[in-house]
Write a protein that holds these residues in place. Structure first.
Motif, PDB file in Angstrom:
ATOM      1  N   LYS A 186       1.014  -1.010   0.329  1.00  7.83           N
ATOM      2  CA  LYS A 186      -0.070  -0.118  -0.382  1.00  7.83           C
ATOM      3  C   LYS A 186       0.781   1.340   0.512  1.00  7.83           C
ATOM      4  N   ASP A 187       1.921   1.214   0.936  1.00 12.88           N
ATOM      5  CA  ASP A 187       2.949   2.431   0.881  1.00 12.88           C
ATOM      6  C   ASP A 187       3.447   2.951  -0.593  1.00 12.88           C
ATOM      7  N   ARG A 188       3.303   1.294  -1.170  1.00 12.73           N
ATOM      8  CA  ARG A 188       4.269   1.821  -2.582  1.00 12.73           C
ATOM      9  C   ARG A 188       3.415   2.287  -3.545  1.00 12.73           C
ATOM     10  N   LYS A 189       2.386   1.693  -3.558  1.00 11.33           N
ATOM     11  CA  LYS A 189       1.066   2.671  -4.081  1.00 11.33           C
ATOM     12  C   LYS A 189       0.974   3.857  -4.337  1.00 11.33           C
ATOM     13  N   LYS A 190       1.102   4.374  -2.807  1.00 11.52           N
ATOM     14  CA  LYS A 190       0.670   5.494  -2.415  1.00 11.52           C
ATOM     15  C   LYS A 190       1.523   6.648  -2.733  1.00 11.52           C
ATOM     16  N   LEU A 191       2.826   5.732  -2.783  1.00 14.61           N
ATOM     17  CA  LEU A 191       4.240   6.863  -3.300  1.00 14.61           C
ATOM     18  C   LEU A 191       3.851   7.010  -4.830  1.00 14.61           C
ATOM     19  N   GLU A 192       3.908   6.035  -5.389  1.00 15.66           N
ATOM     20  CA  GLU A 192       3.769   5.865  -7.103  1.00 15.66           C
ATOM     21  C   GLU A 192       3.143   6.638  -7.148  1.00 15.66           C
ATOM     22  N   GLU A 193       1.264   6.814  -6.600  1.00 16.38           N
ATOM     23  CA  GLU A 193       0.567   7.900  -7.140  1.00 16.38           C
ATOM     24  C   GLU A 193       0.767   9.162  -7.002  1.00 16.38           C
ATOM     25  N   THR A 194       1.397   9.366  -5.574  1.00 14.83           N
ATOM     26  CA  THR A 194       1.720  10.304  -5.084  1.00 14.83           C
ATOM     27  C   THR A 194       2.863  11.641  -6.220  1.00 14.83           C
ATOM     28  N   ASN A 195       4.090  10.681  -6.846  1.00 12.18           N
ATOM     29  CA  ASN A 195       4.879  11.088  -8.114  1.00 12.18           C
ATOM     30  C   ASN A 195       4.332  11.212  -9.650  1.00 12.18           C
ATOM     31  N   ILE A 196       3.248  10.199  -9.382  1.00  9.56           N
ATOM     32  CA  ILE A 196       2.619  10.571 -10.904  1.00  9.56           C
ATOM     33  C   ILE A 196       1.547  12.014 -10.662  1.00  9.56           C
ATOM     34  N   LYS A 197       1.442  12.363  -9.821  1.00  9.05           N
ATOM     35  CA  LYS A 197       0.050  14.025  -9.544  1.00  9.05           C
ATOM     36  C   LYS A 197       1.503  14.887  -9.717  1.00  9.05           C
ATOM     37  N   LYS A 198       2.913  14.775  -9.421  1.00 10.43           N
ATOM     38  CA  LYS A 198       3.821  15.421  -8.783  1.00 10.43           C
ATOM     39  C   LYS A 198       4.413  15.640 -10.269  1.00 10.43           C
ATOM     40  N   VAL A 199       4.000  15.267 -11.852  1.00  9.94           N
ATOM     41  CA  VAL A 199       4.382  15.124 -13.302  1.00  9.94           C
ATOM     42  C   VAL A 199       4.162  16.157 -13.723  1.00  9.94           C
ATOM     43  N   VAL A 200       4.981  17.327 -13.786  1.00 11.36           N
ATOM     44  CA  VAL A 200       4.062  18.604 -14.528  1.00 11.36           C
ATOM     45  C   VAL A 200       4.308  18.458 -15.754  1.00 11.36           C
ATOM     46  N   PRO A 201       3.352  18.228 -17.013  1.00 12.35           N
ATOM     47  CA  PRO A 201       3.244  18.538 -18.386  1.00 12.35           C
ATOM     48  C   PRO A 201       4.424  19.559 -18.572  1.00 12.35           C
ATOM     49  N   ASN A 202       4.453  19.376 -20.047  1.00 15.53           N
ATOM     50  CA  ASN A 202       5.742  20.166 -20.574  1.00 15.53           C
ATOM     51  C   ASN A 202       5.600  21.120 -21.134  1.00 15.53           C
ATOM     52  N   LEU A 203       5.998  21.901 -20.817  1.00 16.20           N
ATOM     53  CA  LEU A 203       5.497  23.329 -21.855  1.00 16.20           C
ATOM     54  C   LEU A 203       5.260  23.647 -22.631  1.00 16.20           C
ATOM     55  N   MET A 204       4.552  24.896 -23.002  1.00 14.79           N
ATOM     56  CA  MET A 204       4.134  24.924 -23.888  1.00 14.79           C
ATOM     57  C   MET A 204       4.378  26.828 -24.516  1.00 14.79           C
ATOM     58  N   ILE A 205       5.019  27.222 -24.835  1.00  8.76           N
ATOM     59  CA  ILE A 205       5.378  28.869 -25.048  1.00  8.76           C
ATOM     60  C   ILE A 205       5.438  29.223 -26.304  1.00  8.76           C
ATOM     61  N   THR A 206       5.066  30.454 -26.234  1.00 12.42           N
ATOM     62  CA  THR A 206       4.770  30.860 -28.367  1.00 12.42           C
ATOM     63  C   THR A 206       5.849  31.686 -28.376  1.00 12.42           C
ATOM     64  N   SER A 207       6.884  31.425 -29.014  1.00  6.83           N
ATOM     65  CA  SER A 207       8.171  32.086 -29.195  1.00  6.83           C
ATOM     66  C   SER A 207       7.726  32.584 -31.328  1.00  6.83           C
ATOM     67  N   LYS A 208       8.063  33.623 -31.327  1.00  5.61           N
ATOM     68  CA  LYS A 208       8.140  34.285 -33.218  1.00  5.61           C
ATOM     69  C   LYS A 208       6.844  34.280 -33.719  1.00  5.61           C
ATOM     70  N   GLY A 209       5.479  33.509 -33.214  1.00 10.89           N
ATOM     71  CA  GLY A 209       4.869  33.388 -33.892  1.00 10.89           C
ATOM     72  C   GLY A 209       4.394  31.394 -33.622  1.00 10.89           C
ATOM     73  N   LYS A 210       5.018  31.072 -33.387  1.00  8.58           N
ATOM     74  CA  LYS A 210       5.018  29.746 -33.613  1.00  8.58           C
ATOM     75  C   LYS A 210       5.494  28.925 -31.828  1.00  8.58           C
ATOM     76  N   HIS A 211       3.831  27.890 -31.763  1.00 11.88           N
ATOM     77  CA  HIS A 211       3.828  27.331 -30.047  1.00 11.88           C
ATOM     78  C   HIS A 211       4.565  26.178 -29.997  1.00 11.88           C
ATOM     79  N   ILE A 212       5.572  26.071 -28.903  1.00 17.13           N
ATOM     80  CA  ILE A 212       6.783  25.613 -29.312  1.00 17.13           C
ATOM     81  C   ILE A 212       6.371  24.607 -27.936  1.00 17.13           C
ATOM     82  N   THR A 213       6.464  23.431 -28.040  1.00 17.79           N
ATOM     83  CA  THR A 213       6.438  22.873 -26.771  1.00 17.79           C
ATOM     84  C   THR A 213       8.172  22.117 -26.472  1.00 17.79           C
ATOM     85  N   VAL A 214       8.697  22.649 -24.762  1.00 12.43           N
ATOM     86  CA  VAL A 214       9.737  22.290 -24.478  1.00 12.43           C
ATOM     87  C   VAL A 214       9.285  21.037 -23.363  1.00 12.43           C
TER      88      VAL A 214
END
Length: 243
Positions: free
Chosen positions: A118-146
């Protein structure tokens, strides 16, 4: 949660099955009469009660084969012999129960194994929640994923934010504060104009952070807090300090 029992004696399998069903009726119970049957199964248990004295492949041989494919199974050896106790450490066994033992001891060991699961599963779920998606920015009129992990550091220059990766520099109109919020706990705002990735730091002092590519300024008032956060981050990652 899947609990498996692997023992060549039907009476032993049935005895364990009865107790497990009584104590944990919601558990998915798997029964195997040989190590070969277990290894050929397409189902991987979370917790495994494994006899050592079995014909053909003994329990220790079975455990070694299982460990070649996964480190996740919680293995509890159940045997009348104590000869293999040191080998049990080699395959990362959770416990080594020597017959005969009473219900109290068996229940205690099983409870501890389930708690670890149970502790391992809880840790895995916590880590998944902490994952931050890649950044999407607009540079020189283009949308870029970083990809966050590729960012060495970011800086503010001439009203623009410049993101430095090992391969490129991307600049766009934006606010460092917004990037800091999206970046995650791998990053630190060392100066109002700089945001650094802990993973790329090679050394630092009270005025400057040196990175694998480039360097960033350190604000005097941030130095103590930076050191504390950097050391704590490395401890979580199990790494030595890059000072």
């Amino acid at each position: 949660m899947q609990i498996a029992v692997c023992d060549d004696e039907k009476e032993i399998r049935d005895m364990f099955a009865e107790k497990i069903r009584k104590w944990y009726p919601k558990a998915d119970l798997l029964l195997y009469q040989s190590g070969e049957e277990l290894l050929l199964s397409d189902r991987q248990p979370d917790i495994l009660l494994l006899d050592i004295q079995m014909p053909e492949k003994n329990g220790m041989e079975v455990a070694k084969e299982l460990r070649r494919n996964t480190k996740e199974i919680i293995i509890i050896f159940v045997t009348a012999l104590d000869d293999f106790v040191f080998q049990a450490f080699d395959v990362g066994a959770f416990h080594y129960l020597v017959k005969p033992f009473d219900d109290r001891k068996f229940k205690e060991v099983l409870q501890n194994a389930i708690q670890q699961f149970k502790d391992r599963k809880k840790l895995e779920e916590t880590n998944i929640k902490k994952v931050v998606p890649n950044l999407m920015i607009t540079s020189k009129g283009k949308h870029i994923t970083v990809n966050r992990e590729d960012i060495v550091y970011a800086e503010v220059f001439d009203r623009k934010v410049i993101i430095h990766t090992m391969d490129s520099d991307i600049e766009y109109y934006g606010k460092m504060k917004e990037l800091e919020k999206k970046a995650g706990d791998e990053f630190y705002r060392s100066h109002r104009a700089y945001l650094v990735n802990f993973n790329f730091i090679t050394k630092y002092d009270a005025t400057t952070i040196y990175l694998k590519k480039g360097q960033a300024l350190m604000a005097k008032q941030n130095y103590k807090d930076f050191v504390k956060c950097y050391l704590r981050y490395n401890q979580r990652k199990g790494r030595k300090n890059g000072v």
